[in-house]
Every structure is written in C-alpha cells, then in structure tokens.
Scaffold this motif. Structure first.
Motif, mmCIF file in Angstrom:
data_model
loop_
_atom_site.group_PDB
_atom_site.id
_atom_site.type_symbol
_atom_site.label_atom_id
_atom_site.label_comp_id
_atom_site.label_asym_id
_atom_site.label_seq_id
_atom_site.Cartn_x
_atom_site.Cartn_y
_atom_site.Cartn_z
ATOM 1 N N PHE A 183 47.699 25.178 66.040
ATOM 2 C CA PHE A 183 46.364 24.657 65.751
ATOM 3 C C PHE A 183 46.386 23.144 65.546
ATOM 4 O O PHE A 183 45.393 22.450 65.781
ATOM 5 N N LEU A 216 45.938 36.007 61.246
ATOM 6 C CA LEU A 216 46.136 35.203 62.448
ATOM 7 C C LEU A 216 44.955 35.343 63.395
ATOM 8 O O LEU A 216 44.618 34.415 64.130
ATOM 9 N N PHE A 228 51.003 29.685 63.674
ATOM 10 C CA PHE A 228 49.637 29.331 64.074
ATOM 11 C C PHE A 228 49.268 27.915 63.629
ATOM 12 O O PHE A 228 48.525 27.226 64.324
ATOM 13 N N ASP A 229 49.772 27.484 62.478
ATOM 14 C CA ASP A 229 49.498 26.112 62.033
ATOM 15 C C ASP A 229 50.041 25.111 63.041
ATOM 16 O O ASP A 229 49.421 24.088 63.341
ATOM 17 N N ILE A 256 48.835 29.809 72.422
ATOM 18 C CA ILE A 256 48.175 31.054 72.027
ATOM 19 C C ILE A 256 47.590 31.757 73.250
ATOM 20 O O ILE A 256 47.813 32.943 73.473
ATOM 21 N N TRP A 279 47.367 24.214 72.655
ATOM 22 C CA TRP A 279 46.865 25.447 72.018
ATOM 23 C C TRP A 279 46.707 26.551 73.062
ATOM 24 O O TRP A 279 47.087 27.701 72.841
ATOM 25 N N GLU A 307 37.993 37.062 68.442
ATOM 26 C CA GLU A 307 39.043 36.978 67.423
ATOM 27 C C GLU A 307 38.473 37.222 66.027
ATOM 28 O O GLU A 307 39.101 37.891 65.210
ATOM 29 N N TRP A 323 56.847 27.679 73.100
ATOM 30 C CA TRP A 323 56.018 28.740 72.526
ATOM 31 C C TRP A 323 56.531 30.126 72.835
ATOM 32 O O TRP A 323 56.246 31.069 72.080
ATOM 33 N N LYS A 381 52.189 32.364 59.616
ATOM 34 C CA LYS A 381 51.240 31.284 59.286
ATOM 35 C C LYS A 381 51.681 29.958 59.910
ATOM 36 O O LYS A 381 50.887 29.259 60.527
ATOM 37 N N ALA A 393 43.016 32.357 64.995
ATOM 38 C CA ALA A 393 42.774 32.306 66.438
ATOM 39 C C ALA A 393 41.286 32.054 66.700
ATOM 40 O O ALA A 393 40.919 31.289 67.591
#
Lengths: 119, 517
Positions: free
Chosen positions: B185, B109, B181-182, B196, B192, B140, B267, B178, B113
C-alpha cells in the motif's frame, strides 16, 4: 538502491540501540537443536557477563532440551555472523565487542538433538 | 409533460462505452499531471490508456444487481447456519482454530485491499482500470464484511474471535500479513497492481482460497463454504484484472519490463512467505484434510503458475529466481511453521496441539522425504512430554526476519537441519533476514525496511504493554502484560487445545444434540 518515491524517502531506523533503555539486542541460536524453532532474541545490558549469558540466560531458554545438561562450554565453539569467534567467559558482552543486533551461533559437538534428528 | 424516452435499450457494448469509458473527461481547471500525481513516478510508461482491454465489460448498475443477488443468498445461508447451530456440525472443534487464523490474519487484509484498490483507482489516469479498480475495491470490502458476518456466529460460542481488528495491529504473527499489505500500500499504484492484483490475486490466490474453502467443505462448515462461493466469482474477475494489468504495462513500453520483473520477483517471494501460514493450516489444523500443502503447491503453483509464466515469456518475463527454493521448501515449511506456533502457543490467539499417530502417518505418507527424517521425533517427543505434564512452551522471544517478520525458522535450502541466517549492514546498523529472497528485497530498498515494526523489538522497547504499566516493579511479568495489551485472555484464547474451553464446550453442546443425558 533508493526507494522510488515522490518525495525524499528517509526514515530513522526503528531499532537503534538508544531505544532499548540501556540494553542491546543479542541473538543466539543453538545449532542442531531445531526444537527451538528460531534463534532467540535478548535485550541485555552490555555489562552482562558472558558466563552469566551461558549459565543463566541461555540455560533458562534452552534448558527444556534433554541435551542442554550435556553441553560442555569448554568444548563448545561459537560463530558470530557465521564466522568463528572465541569468547572469554569472564568478560562482559560489551568488553567482548558484541555490538547491538549481533548474532551468535552455539555449536556443541556430539549433540544432535532428539534421536539424532537435529531437533 | 413526461420526457419521451427512447424505447430502444442500449446494447451491452454501447452501455459499457457510455457507463465506463464515457465517464472520463479532461480536466481544465488543473493540468492532468497535477490531478494524477502518482501516475509517472514509478517509471512505468503508458502511452495510450485506451488500449486497456476490460474482459468483463461490467458496468456499475450490473455490478450492484449481481452482487445484491449473491448477498441475499449468502445471508440466507448464514441465518440458517446460525439458527441450526451449524457450528456443532463441524468435524472437530480443532477446526475452529483455522477460522480464527482466517478472521485475524486474512479478513483485515480484505479491508486493506479495499482501501488499496480505491487508491489505485483514484490514481490511474485511464478510465478502464479506474472502473475495474473501483469494482474490486467494493468487492474487497464486501469480502471483509461477509467474512466477519459469517464468522461472528462462531464468536458467540468460541474464544479467540473477539477482537480481530485490534489484534492485526499488535499481535506478533499478525504483523506478517499486515506488513505485507503495508509494504504494497505504501508503494505506487502500479507496484500495488503487481503486488496485490497480479502476484497475490493471480499467482497465489488459489493457494489461499482453495485450501480454506475446501477445508471448510471437508470439515462441515457450510457458512464458510458459502462466503467462499460468494467471493469466488469476484476472484475470477480479480485474477483477470491482475493479468490484464501486467500485459497492459508490458505492451505499452519495453522500458517497463525490468521494473515489472523486479516487482514480480519481490512480490512472489513476499506472498509465498505469508502463505507459510496456510501451509500449516492445511497440514495441521484441518481435522479432515483436503490435500497436503506440498500437493497444493504442485498443482496451483508449479503446474498452473508454470503455464502462466510460459504465457508471459513472450513479453520477456522470467520465472522469479527465488522459486527454485520453493520446490525444496514445500517439503518443510508447514512443519516448521506449526512447530513455531506450538512452542509460542502461549502468545497465540488460537489453540495448538500435536498431531495424533494417525495424523503423523498421514504426514509421513504425504511427505515421504522429510517428515519421518526431520520432524516426527520432535513432535513425538513434545507429545510424550505434554502427556507427562511437561508441555513445551518457549519462554524467550524469537529473532525475526526484518522483511517478512516471520521468526527466523526457515532452514538452508541445502540443509534442513541448519537455520538460514542472512544479514546486511546498512548505515551502521545490522539487519537480519531469513532467506536470500528476503535479503535481496532488503538490500534493494533498505530505507523501506529499516522502519519495520518488528513485534519482538517493540516488546523489548517497552511499547507493547497497557498504558500505565511500570516494568520496573518487582515480579513484573512481561508476557502477561503483552497478552493483556494484545487483548488476549490467558488460559482462554491461547495454550493447548487439549483442556481448552472450546474443546469442553463443543463436546458438551454436541453431546446435548446427539445424546439424552
């Protein structure tokens, strides 16, 4: 609501029935038996008899539990999508109208898992 | 003739002005809206990018200098750790499984990131956030690298560390981080930043980093502690960036509030679901515990997060509604998650075990309302059965949540004995979710989640076997083929800790260091 996107945002669903080689997804959970952490997912031909589902398929998944041998299917009740539902043991899941990705909950009165903790 | 350089050094403020803000220009060959095509489609209105305040005022040259210094120290410690067989100094080889979870579930991740912040930096028309995102993007990728380097030493000695970058795209439970984050992103740059930059890096980061790094310190793992320290000063900058970003959006235009609130709600819940993995790590995988998941939640979320949302209230931001459920869930999720890994331990890239009596007493003390009432009997039964040679491995795949992709293991907020079932119908298909939070996210953007790559469904579709596999041959063993496709070696990487190669090797090697036979 539509996805906020720069272009048309349209994708085909990843899990439509045609992708399962003739099978359909069926989920089955056994209430008050959290030893099985989540309901099970099965991919079954629509011709699967409901009696086979109970006596063979579910027995294979749930058989580890000491309560399983006490399950009496004549006294058990079922929920489909949270609503009462009555199966006919002699019919197939297709004939019973179970659709792709339907979810069933098996309720077995009197059986409350390990030490009555719903485990 | 040499050029005459001015003797006077630039002051920090001038240097910052020249080396960040001064690097911006208005494009002339192409209009600005073509150069920054992602700047407006999410509906966030920015009137003046110069209002962006950068609390760190870091310039690129200073960045390289500080980071190089930190790297030198980190790699000196890592070398010393490797040369002195530091891995034999950890409390117990069970601890190493927490590192496997970290390397397979978290380090990839960091890499995503890196990519995400690089993309956000590219897409923001303002030079202030662009430079800040560039630096975070570099942080990152450094974190991904330092974690991989720190843990590569364990890969020489223990199972399960060998193929994290391949596994993240395949293994069932790794689809949880996964897909998180997908999801972020594939959103626009502003979402985003909330997903994040704010929710993950600000609201939830302490719940991820503190448990792992304190866990490492408590369990004698200096290598992991050191990369934690090395990352920590960056994390402080990331938190500030996340907070600055949300304040900037809210101050720029009142129309931004409902959009930002919706993203925070989404989120926060997505992040909390991912953190279930951390909860079980704290309560079950650390031989020497730091604190319980429930205590961590109370300190880092309820107290610190409460103060943060108090601060944001003046912009009209409300505490996400789903969080009321978290105050109930904090008593349950770590036990429920560990029970899941225990029974699906045949398909995990780390070892599992049942807690000892002492550990169960610790759990009872930390969870007086729930552990004895709901979980102790289950765990004791499993342990007793394992001792009789009847160790429980579930033989059927579980139903997954369409949004968080975690097996449907969470219980109703009002009834911890009842699995929480939620479903939605969308364009003739049924979709199941594990909670009101996940259902709400699905219903808001169903198009985004109908395409989810759910590991269980993919296995049933036949997409998770090695190339050339014929599932129609007699005696076909689907689990064996799935493990092969995962690059997971049955009997070495998976199953019980008791009797594992890791356990035997650790005992032997430590014995060689402490005994004469």
């Amino acid at each position: 609501m539509a996805v906020t996107a720069m272009k048309d945002y349209k994708f085909s669903p990843a899990d439509t029935q045609d992708k399962f080689h003739g099978g359909q997804l069926l989920y089955v959970g056994w209430d008050d038996h959290l030893m099985f952490c989540a309901p099970f997912a099965y991919c079954l031909p629509p011709t699967t008899l409901f009696s086979d589902l109970c006596e063979k398929i579910l027995a294979n998944s749930f058989g580890y539990h000491p309560d399983w041998k006490k399950v009496d299917f004549t006294a058990a009740s079922w929920l489909k999508s949270g609503k009462p539902w009555q199966p006919d043991m002699t019919k197939s899941i297709g004939e019973l109208g179970l659709k792709h990705k339907d979810v069933l909950r098996l309720k077995t009165p009197g059986l409350k898992g390990i030490d009555g903790t719903c485990s | 003739m040499d050029m005459q350089a001015s003797k006077k050094k630039l002051g920090l403020k001038e240097k910052y002005a020249h080396m960040t803000r001064g690097l911006d220009w208005e494009t002339s060959y192409q209009p600005m809206d073509k150069v920054f095509p992602q700047a407006t489609f999410e509906g966030i209105k920015i009137h003046d990018w110069d209002k962006w305040e950068d609390p760190f005022r870091l310039t690129m040259d200073a960045y390289w200098k500080y980071q190089a210094e930190k790297e030198r120290k980190l790699y000196a410690v890592l070398d010393a750790f490797a040369q002195n067989n530091g891995h034999l100094g950890v409390t117990d080889a069970r601890y190493i499984n927490a590192l496997k979870l970290f390397l397979t579930g978290i380090s990839p991740l960091e890499y995503v990131a890196h990519r995400g912040f690089a993309a956000a930096g590219r897409n923001f028309p303002g030079v202030g956030p662009r430079v800040a995102c560039l630096m975070q993007s570099l942080d990152e990728i450094r974190h991904a690298q330092t974690q991989i380097h720190a843990l590569s030493n364990y890969n020489k000695h223990y199972d399960g560390f060998h193929d994290f970058k391949y596994m993240i795209e395949r293994v069932w439970y790794l689809s949880v981080p996964k897909s998180f984050f997908d999801d972020a992103f594939s959103a626009g740059p502003f979402e985003w930043m909330i997903a994040i930059g704010f929710s993950f890096e600000y609201v939830l980061t302490n719940l991820l980093f503190v448990p792992f790094m304190s866990g490492a310190a408590y369990n004698g793992d200096m290598a992991t502690v050191t990369f934690g320290f090395s990352a920590q000063s960056d994390e402080a900058r990331h938190m500030t960036l996340g907070l600055e970003c949300i304040k900037f959006m809210l101050e720029q235009d009142p129309d931004n509030l409902p959009i930002v609130q919706k993203w925070i709600d989404k989120w926060a819940w997505r992040g909390i679901r991912v953190l279930s993995l951390v909860g079980m790590m704290m309560d079950y995988m650390l031989p020497k515990r730091v604190m319980s998941w429930k205590e961590a939640w109370e300190i880092y979320f309820e107290q610190n997060g409460g103060a943060l949302f108090g601060d944001l209230a003046r912009y009209g931001i409300k505490v996400p509604e789903c969080l009321a459920q978290c105050s109930i869930d904090k008593e349950h999720i770590s036990h429920q998650a560990w029970a899941t890994f225990y029974q699906y331990g045949g398909a995990a890239a780390f070892h599992t075990w049942m807690p000892t009596d002492d550990e169960m007493d610790w759990l009872s003390a930390k969870y007086p309302n729930t552990f004895d009432k709901y979980y102790r009997a289950r765990f004791t039964y499993w342990r007793d059965e394992a001792e009789k040679g009847n160790r429980f491995y579930s033989n059927t795949l579980p139903m997954l949540c369409q949004v968080c992709q975690i097996p449907m293991l969470f219980t109703e907020p009002g009834d911890p004995t009842q699995i929480c079932y939620r479903e939605s119908d969308y364009e003739g298909e049924k979709y199941h979710t594990c909670s009101d939070g996940c259902k709400h996210i699905f219903d808001d953007e169903p198009q985004k989640y109908v395409q989810a790559w759910l590991p269980v469904h993919q296995i049933y579709q036949g997409n998770c076997f090695p190339e050339g596999t014929d599932p129609t041959v007699e005696g076909f063993n689907p689990l064996a083929k799935v493990l092969e496709w995962y690059h997971l070696e049955h009997g070495k990487d998976n199953l019980d800790f008791e009797g594992s190669r890791d356990q035997k090797n650790f005992d032997t090697w430590r014995g060689m260091a402490t005994k004469n036979t």
